[in-house]
Scaffold this motif. Structure first.
Motif, PDB file in Angstrom:
ATOM      1  N   TYR A  72       0.844  -1.191   0.000  1.00 51.55           N
ATOM      2  CA  TYR A  72       0.000   0.000   0.000  1.00 51.55           C
ATOM      3  C   TYR A  72       0.884   1.248   0.000  1.00 51.55           C
ATOM      4  CZ  TYR A  72      -4.037  -2.915   1.156  1.00 51.55           C
ATOM      5  OH  TYR A  72      -5.030  -3.849   1.124  1.00 51.55           O
ATOM      6  N   PRO A  73       0.550   2.243  -0.817  1.00 52.07           N
ATOM      7  CA  PRO A  73       1.364   3.468  -0.869  1.00 52.07           C
ATOM      8  C   PRO A  73       1.020   4.470   0.229  1.00 52.07           C
ATOM      9  CG  PRO A  73      -0.402   3.612  -2.466  1.00 52.07           C
ATOM     10  CD  PRO A  73      -0.524   2.254  -1.827  1.00 52.07           C
ATOM     11  N   LEU A  74       0.005   4.164   1.026  1.00 54.09           N
ATOM     12  CA  LEU A  74      -0.442   5.058   2.095  1.00 54.09           C
ATOM     13  C   LEU A  74      -0.535   4.275   3.398  1.00 54.09           C
ATOM     14  CD1 LEU A  74      -3.303   6.683   0.012  1.00 54.09           C
ATOM     15  CD2 LEU A  74      -1.165   7.822   0.653  1.00 54.09           C
ATOM     16  N   LYS A  75      -0.339   4.947   4.517  1.00 46.89           N
ATOM     17  CA  LYS A  75      -0.453   4.278   5.810  1.00 46.89           C
ATOM     18  C   LYS A  75      -0.833   5.269   6.898  1.00 46.89           C
ATOM     19  CE  LYS A  75       4.640   4.198   6.124  1.00 46.89           C
ATOM     20  NZ  LYS A  75       5.817   3.303   6.222  1.00 46.89           N
ATOM     21  N   ASN A  76      -1.007   4.729   8.108  1.00 45.01           N
ATOM     22  CA  ASN A  76      -1.389   5.547   9.267  1.00 45.01           C
ATOM     23  C   ASN A  76      -2.751   6.201   9.073  1.00 45.01           C
ATOM     24  OD1 ASN A  76       1.130   4.976  10.500  1.00 45.01           O
ATOM     25  ND2 ASN A  76       2.091   6.638   9.352  1.00 45.01           N
ATOM     26  N   GLY A  77      -3.720   5.417   8.599  1.00 47.29           N
ATOM     27  CA  GLY A  77      -5.071   5.950   8.429  1.00 47.29           C
ATOM     28  C   GLY A  77      -5.958   5.027   7.622  1.00 47.29           C
ATOM     29  N   GLY A 117      -1.558  16.847   2.051  1.00 46.52           N
ATOM     30  CA  GLY A 117      -0.372  16.745   2.892  1.00 46.52           C
ATOM     31  C   GLY A 117      -0.077  15.347   3.395  1.00 46.52           C
ATOM     32  N   THR A 118      -0.925  14.371   3.043  1.00 44.07           N
ATOM     33  CA  THR A 118      -0.687  12.991   3.476  1.00 44.07           C
ATOM     34  C   THR A 118       0.565  12.431   2.796  1.00 44.07           C
ATOM     35  OG1 THR A 118      -3.054  12.560   3.830  1.00 44.07           O
ATOM     36  CG2 THR A 118      -1.630  10.648   3.483  1.00 44.07           C
ATOM     37  N   PRO A 119       1.489  11.853   3.556  1.00 38.73           N
ATOM     38  CA  PRO A 119       2.689  11.271   2.943  1.00 38.73           C
ATOM     39  C   PRO A 119       2.349  10.046   2.087  1.00 38.73           C
ATOM     40  CG  PRO A 119       3.018  11.668   5.290  1.00 38.73           C
ATOM     41  CD  PRO A 119       1.550  11.816   5.022  1.00 38.73           C
ATOM     42  N   VAL A 120       3.092   9.904   0.990  1.00 41.60           N
ATOM     43  CA  VAL A 120       2.944   8.761   0.086  1.00 41.60           C
ATOM     44  C   VAL A 120       4.263   7.990   0.092  1.00 41.60           C
ATOM     45  CG1 VAL A 120       2.521   8.032  -2.285  1.00 41.60           C
ATOM     46  CG2 VAL A 120       1.307  10.017  -1.357  1.00 41.60           C
ATOM     47  N   TYR A 121       4.159   6.673   0.107  1.00 43.23           N
ATOM     48  CA  TYR A 121       5.335   5.829   0.236  1.00 43.23           C
ATOM     49  C   TYR A 121       5.512   4.936  -0.996  1.00 43.23           C
ATOM     50  CZ  TYR A 121       4.590   7.374   5.019  1.00 43.23           C
ATOM     51  OH  TYR A 121       4.386   8.154   6.136  1.00 43.23           O
ATOM     52  N   SER A 122       6.737   4.505  -1.223  1.00 38.84           N
ATOM     53  CA  SER A 122       6.997   3.642  -2.369  1.00 38.84           C
ATOM     54  C   SER A 122       6.277   2.303  -2.193  1.00 38.84           C
ATOM     55  CB  SER A 122       8.500   3.401  -2.528  1.00 38.84           C
ATOM     56  OG  SER A 122       8.737   2.517  -3.605  1.00 38.84           O
ATOM     57  N   PRO A 123       5.517   1.880  -3.213  1.00 35.88           N
ATOM     58  CA  PRO A 123       4.793   0.609  -3.113  1.00 35.88           C
ATOM     59  C   PRO A 123       5.630  -0.584  -3.581  1.00 35.88           C
ATOM     60  CG  PRO A 123       4.151   1.718  -5.112  1.00 35.88           C
ATOM     61  CD  PRO A 123       5.135   2.630  -4.430  1.00 35.88           C
ATOM     62  N   CYS A 124       6.883  -0.311  -3.996  1.00 34.82           N
ATOM     63  CA  CYS A 124       7.709  -1.399  -4.510  1.00 34.82           C
ATOM     64  C   CYS A 124       9.185  -1.087  -4.289  1.00 34.82           C
ATOM     65  CB  CYS A 124       7.443  -1.606  -6.001  1.00 34.82           C
ATOM     66  SG  CYS A 124       8.014  -0.221  -7.027  1.00 34.82           S
ATOM     67  N   ASN A 125      10.007  -2.104  -4.462  1.00 34.57           N
ATOM     68  CA  ASN A 125      11.455  -1.902  -4.500  1.00 34.57           C
ATOM     69  C   ASN A 125      11.837  -1.556  -5.930  1.00 34.57           C
ATOM     70  OD1 ASN A 125      11.768  -2.710  -1.747  1.00 34.57           O
ATOM     71  ND2 ASN A 125      11.694  -4.857  -2.384  1.00 34.57           N
ATOM     72  N   GLY A 126      12.574  -0.494  -6.120  1.00 37.61           N
ATOM     73  CA  GLY A 126      12.919  -0.099  -7.485  1.00 37.61           C
ATOM     74  C   GLY A 126      13.781   1.142  -7.508  1.00 37.61           C
ATOM     75  N   HIS A 127      13.641   1.932  -8.568  1.00 38.48           N
ATOM     76  CA  HIS A 127      14.418   3.159  -8.688  1.00 38.48           C
ATOM     77  C   HIS A 127      13.543   4.266  -9.291  1.00 38.48           C
ATOM     78  CE1 HIS A 127      14.745   1.446 -12.742  1.00 38.48           C
ATOM     79  NE2 HIS A 127      15.056   2.663 -13.181  1.00 38.48           N
ATOM     80  N   ILE A 128      13.892   5.490  -8.989  1.00 37.95           N
ATOM     81  CA  ILE A 128      13.127   6.638  -9.472  1.00 37.95           C
ATOM     82  C   ILE A 128      13.545   6.930 -10.917  1.00 37.95           C
ATOM     83  CG2 ILE A 128      12.526   9.057  -9.113  1.00 37.95           C
ATOM     84  CD1 ILE A 128      11.605   7.189  -6.865  1.00 37.95           C
ATOM     85  N   LYS A 129      12.618   6.705 -11.846  1.00 38.73           N
ATOM     86  CA  LYS A 129      12.911   6.910 -13.262  1.00 38.73           C
ATOM     87  C   LYS A 129      12.654   8.357 -13.696  1.00 38.73           C
ATOM     88  CE  LYS A 129      11.945   3.648 -16.219  1.00 38.73           C
ATOM     89  NZ  LYS A 129      11.240   2.630 -17.033  1.00 38.73           N
TER      90      LYS A 129
END
Length: 213
Positions: free
Chosen positions: A50-55, A97-109
């Motif tokens: 999930y790209p979102l948490k704490n809610g 303002g909700t933080p978004v998190y990486s949903p996978c292991n990878g690299h920023i393209k």
């Protein structure tokens, strides 16, 4: 002091109204829970965290519908907002303002930043969203509508599941703060994005889905 007949009737009407609304919400919940079992997960889906948490969060749009998600690679795109209670649906916007998190292991393209937030309830044609594309294992993920200046990563960075990417904003063609997320693969000639279905920790989300992290 005893209530008058009129006061009694008004009081009872309020009670019945509340009971009716609560019963309706319960019915909708059970219909939704039952319908989830009938939705088959597509065979070619990719699984992510999930790209979102704490809610608690709700999917407001899924796939190509109501004039949204019409671009290449958006066949299974989701729009997600934060919801903590029914009153929040009518009060201040708690998604912004909700933080978004990486949903996978990878690299920023790719990263695009610097765009201002748009006015709420107004979709401005031609508005460009702050966005990120993450190269995952075998597919790419696009997330968009970020708040200007909140990126915690740069192009070329290696990211792991749970690394903070940026904060939800209202940049681009959007009428309110939300997270847009879609997964895609490139065609053989690398010219077209082809959307792929997504599951999140094994759950296939559809319009109206609610999840908590």
């Amino acid at each position: 002091k005893p209530l008058s007949i009129f006061q009694n009737e008004t009081y009872m009407k309020k009670i019945f109204t509340v009971l009716f609304v609560v019963s309706g919400l319960v019915l909708v919940y059970f219909i939704y829970e039952g319908s989830k079992e009938e939705i088959a997960i597509p065979n070619n889906s990719v699984d992510m965290a999930y790209p979102l948490k704490n809610g608690s969060f709700r999917v407001t749009f899924a796939g190509k519908s109501y004039g949204v998600h019409q671009g290449n690679g958006e066949e299974y795109a989701l729009d997600i907002v934060r919801v903590s209670s029914l009153k929040d649906l009518f009060g201040e916007n708690i998604t912004y303002g909700t933080p978004v998190y990486s949903p996978c292991n990878g690299h920023i393209k790719e990263i695009h930043d610097g765009e201002p937030d748009e006015k709420i309830f107004v979709k401005r044609k031609g508005a460009i969203a702050n966005k990120v594309i993450i190269g995952c294992q075998g597919f790419d993920v696009l997330m968009a509508h970020f708040r200007n200046g909140t990126f915690k990563v740069q192009e070329g960075d290696i990211v792991s599941i749970g690394d903070e990417i940026a904060q939800i904003g209202n940049s681009g063609y959007s009428d309110g703060p939300h997270l847009h997320i879609s997964a895609f693969i490139l065609s053989e000639d690398k010219e077209k994005a082809i959307g792929v279905p997504m599951t999140f920790e094994g759950e296939y989300l559809v319009k109206g889905s609610i999840f908590s992290k």
